[in-house]
Design a protein around this motif. Structure first.
Motif, PDB file in Angstrom:
ATOM      1  N   GLU A   1       0.751  -3.729  -6.435  1.00 46.34           N
ATOM      2  CA  GLU A   1       2.159  -3.525  -6.082  1.00 46.34           C
ATOM      3  C   GLU A   1       2.319  -2.280  -5.206  1.00 46.34           C
ATOM      4  O   GLU A   1       3.093  -2.284  -4.244  1.00 46.34           O
ATOM      5  CB  GLU A   1       3.000  -3.387  -7.347  1.00 46.34           C
ATOM      6  CG  GLU A   1       3.142  -4.683  -8.120  1.00 46.34           C
ATOM      7  CD  GLU A   1       3.857  -4.500  -9.458  1.00 46.34           C
ATOM      8  OE1 GLU A   1       4.791  -5.283  -9.723  1.00 46.34           O
ATOM      9  OE2 GLU A   1       3.498  -3.578 -10.222  1.00 46.34           O
ATOM     10  N   ALA A   2       1.580  -1.227  -5.533  1.00 47.35           N
ATOM     11  CA  ALA A   2       1.646  -0.004  -4.725  1.00 47.35           C
ATOM     12  C   ALA A   2       1.119  -0.255  -3.318  1.00 47.35           C
ATOM     13  O   ALA A   2       1.703   0.214  -2.326  1.00 47.35           O
ATOM     14  CB  ALA A   2       0.844   1.109  -5.401  1.00 47.35           C
ATOM     15  N   LEU A   3       0.030  -0.993  -3.215  1.00 48.46           N
ATOM     16  CA  LEU A   3      -0.541  -1.316  -1.905  1.00 48.46           C
ATOM     17  C   LEU A   3       0.424  -2.161  -1.085  1.00 48.46           C
ATOM     18  O   LEU A   3       0.616  -1.928   0.119  1.00 48.46           O
ATOM     19  CB  LEU A   3      -1.869  -2.048  -2.103  1.00 48.46           C
ATOM     20  CG  LEU A   3      -3.026  -1.177  -2.628  1.00 48.46           C
ATOM     21  CD1 LEU A   3      -4.083  -2.041  -3.313  1.00 48.46           C
ATOM     22  CD2 LEU A   3      -3.647  -0.379  -1.486  1.00 48.46           C
ATOM     23  N   LEU A   4       1.046  -3.139  -1.724  1.00 51.91           N
ATOM     24  CA  LEU A   4       2.001  -3.995  -1.020  1.00 51.91           C
ATOM     25  C   LEU A   4       3.244  -3.220  -0.622  1.00 51.91           C
ATOM     26  O   LEU A   4       3.753  -3.369   0.505  1.00 51.91           O
ATOM     27  CB  LEU A   4       2.373  -5.188  -1.913  1.00 51.91           C
ATOM     28  CG  LEU A   4       3.386  -6.183  -1.348  1.00 51.91           C
ATOM     29  CD1 LEU A   4       2.922  -6.760  -0.009  1.00 51.91           C
ATOM     30  CD2 LEU A   4       3.656  -7.303  -2.359  1.00 51.91           C
ATOM     31  N   ALA A   5       3.756  -2.370  -1.516  1.00 57.82           N
ATOM     32  CA  ALA A   5       4.937  -1.562  -1.198  1.00 57.82           C
ATOM     33  C   ALA A   5       4.657  -0.632  -0.025  1.00 57.82           C
ATOM     34  O   ALA A   5       5.514  -0.433   0.846  1.00 57.82           O
ATOM     35  CB  ALA A   5       5.366  -0.761  -2.423  1.00 57.82           C
ATOM     36  N   LYS A   6       3.466  -0.062  -0.003  1.00 63.83           N
ATOM     37  CA  LYS A   6       3.060   0.792   1.112  1.00 63.83           C
ATOM     38  C   LYS A   6       3.069   0.000   2.421  1.00 63.83           C
ATOM     39  O   LYS A   6       3.639   0.438   3.431  1.00 63.83           O
ATOM     40  CB  LYS A   6       1.665   1.353   0.845  1.00 63.83           C
ATOM     41  CG  LYS A   6       0.869   1.810   2.058  1.00 63.83           C
ATOM     42  CD  LYS A   6       1.349   3.115   2.616  1.00 63.83           C
ATOM     43  CE  LYS A   6       0.415   3.583   3.740  1.00 63.83           C
ATOM     44  NZ  LYS A   6       0.814   4.884   4.300  1.00 63.83           N
TER      45      LYS A   6
END
Length: 605
Positions: A412-417
């Protein structure tokens, strides 16, 4: 994280070591290398950036030996490159060494001892082998030089080290501190590895090394000494030969193994979803589809739902997209009023969760776009969603999910970034997710290395508890809910996760003498408020365990967390909670991996 294998006395050193490295591939790595010596004056060093398969291609038919060391590296100090790959060599070509861990005072050591030495790479690890060479030139024996080198590494350093002296190629020199190493006892030869899985093809009998110990290993002798130089005798332990035990390696339970694997999962995800220059490797069509939406709906069950609560923070902060999180079983039969252009994200370890599949079926019927984030490629939810992102966490066997939960948050953090950068938001541009998740991985490793301290806390506060509470505020509340689930599902202690400020609105009536209350504090803005809530329950007789970020910690706090990005604190705060649950279950004599009434993949509504 990095993988180490070594052997002495086997004529097929290359084959044995390469097989061992292959078994450690799940840890994530960016380079690999091998050194072998035939004890007859011939030796070979082969290193490469990239995969083990690339290393195998570089190993010629003439490369052979009876003693050797090999390594898979994940870059920390220095870029992924052949020069930075292990094994490292002393300037005079005498000593060859592989190292897992971090040497925190490597710069100071270079200044003090090695100013005239020419370094090949940029790693902290190379300092170790150059120090051994330096001390040997001063007249010390190999063992003396090795021990002297270990003695000048500062207390913050961590290491698992294997070294060979080409002038005495009959002995492996080994040192260990907060980086796992096992000696495998074989017939006519011996091996070393950072995970028993690497050597189960040649032995099932292992000796665990303890922090501070030094070992001289030959084909027929194992000489262990403690930090004070006193000899140590230790019995082997046996890894059962049945298939499930082999998958567990040297671990008694899958759950503990999977907790320990989480640092490696973080590295693997960085490797899969980012490039070395920091750019993202996420399908642009997926990015465009999400950007076209006016609201995100995260749908999940159990632990995955809790990962979605953290994801809510990440998507709104970095991509500024309004986000809702829903329990799948509720959404399927009580669907809320949707926005005009919704996008659905399904979180699921197995990809087979029935409640989530029911919602996905409705979503597909309505023609809405969707993404499944799962650990299992080609699973039902993966096949039927518009897009899929994989967790790359490796098989998760224990019913209580650990590494899949943290992997979901990381994805989720990678996608949000990726979304935030594509949309031009400065917060996302400033968020170096590759660096931050690597910091998280190191922090996780620190915590799992301290598991025995947490075991003692579980024995003191939870082994005989009837009920317990986790409390926290903001993102810590999200973590508290997942932490409570872990404890209740494997130890059967009735545990609830509460917003810390809500306790006094009724639930504090359940606090009585000896009730365990576990407090999570990682947010500067509300730390003092949660501290006040701690005092409230202490006044009613509760036993408080505090899980606190380092920069907010007090001397009385039992568990101190490494410092990570404020939006990624759940990734480290959950580690001690997982360990508390594991040890509470073990101490109560329960089946840790298979809690009663539960299944790994919930395929019924």
């Amino acid at each position: 994280m990095c993988g180490i294998v070594g052997e002495v006395g086997n004529d097929n050193a290359v084959e044995l070591l390469i097989h061992g490295l292959t078994k450690l591939e799940y840890r994530g790595y960016d380079s690999a290398g091998i050194y072998v010596n035939d004890e007859k004056g011939n030796d070979y060093l082969v290193k490469t950036k990239g995969r083990i398969s690339e290393l195998e291609k570089k190993i010629g038919d003439d490369v052979h030996g009876t003693i050797g060391i090999a390594h898979t590296r994940w870059a920390t100090h220095g870029i992924p490159s052949e020069a930075n790959a292990h094994p490292h060599v002393s300037e005079d070509g005498r000593f060859y060494l592989v190292h897992n861990g971090v040497i925190t005072n490597f710069k100071e050591l270079k200044e003090e001892y090695l100013q005239g030495v020419k370094f090949v790479g940029e790693t902290d690890s190379e300092v170790i082998v150059q120090l051994v060479g330096h001390f040997a030139k001063e007249g010390m024996s190999t063992l003396e030089a090795f021990k002297k080198t270990i003695s000048v590494l500062d207390d913050g350093s961590t290491y698992g080290i294997l070294m060979i002296d080409r002038e005495n190629p009959e002995t492996l020199y080994i040192a260990k501190k907060k980086s796992p190493l096992l000696i495998g006892v074989c017939d006519g030869f011996n091996v070393v590895c950072s995970d028993a899985m690497a050597m189960l093809n040649v032995t099932h009998d292992f000796i665990e090394l303890h922090d501070g110990e030094i070992v001289e290993l030959t084909a027929n002798e194992i000489k262990i000494q403690d930090a004070n130089g006193q000899p140590v005798e230790r019995k082997t332990f046996h890894v059962d030969e049945d298939a499930s035990a082999s998958e567990k390696g040297a671990y008694e339970h899958f759950m503990l193994k999977e907790i320990d694997e989480q640092p490696a999962v973080m590295h693997k995800l960085v490797q899969e979803y980012t490039n070395e220059d920091g750019s993202m490797k996420i399908d642009q069509d997926l990015i465009n589809a999400i950007e076209d939406a006016d609201r995100l709906y995260i749908v999940a069950a159990g632990t995955s739902y809790h990962a979605g609560l953290v994801g809510h923070e990440l998507f709104e902060k970095f991509a500024k997209i309004p986000t809702e999180v829903h329990v799948a079983s509720e959404f399927a039969y009580n669907q809320p009023l949707l926005s005009k252009k919704p996008f659905f994200i399904f979180l699921t370890q197995s990809g087979e969760t029935a409640d989530s599949h029911q919602v996905l079926t409705q979503v597909n019927e309505a023609g809405y776009p969707s993404l499944t984030i799962t650990n299992v490629a080609n699973s039902t939810l993966s096949r039927e969603a518009t897009y899929t992102l994989l967790l790359y966490a490796g098989p998760e066997i224990a019913v209580a999910s650990t590494k899949a939960y943290t992997a979901q948050i990381a994805v989720e953090a990678l996608l949000a970034k990726a979304l935030g950068v594509d949309m031009g938001y400065q917060e996302a541009k400033d968020f170096d997710v590759r660096k931050e998740l690597s910091i998280v991985a190191n922090g996780m490793q620190e915590l799992v290395d301290e598991k025995h301290d947490i075991e003692k806390l579980a024995q003191k506060y939870l082994a005989k508890a009837r009920n317990a509470f986790y409390i926290g505020r903001a993102i810590d509340y999200d973590t508290a809910i997942e932490a409570a689930l872990k404890l209740k599902e494997v130890s059967y202690i009735q545990t609830e996760g509460f917003a810390a400020g809500e306790l006094k609105h009724g639930t504090i009536a359940l606090i009585e003498e000896g009730t365990p209350v576990i407090s999570i504090i990682t947010d500067h803005t509300i730390a003092s408020h949660t501290r006040s809530n701690e005092e409230e329950v202490v006044a009613r007789g509760a036993n408080v365990i505090s899980i606190v970020s380092k920069d907010l910690a007090k001397d009385t706090d039992q568990i101190v967390l490494p410092t990570v990005h404020p939006l990624l604190t759940s990734l480290v705060a959950i580690i001690p909670a997982q360990l508390l649950a594991y040890y509470a279950s073990e101490q109560r004599g329960y089946d840790v991996d298979k809690p009663r009434n539960l299944a790994k993949s919930v395929t019924v509504e």
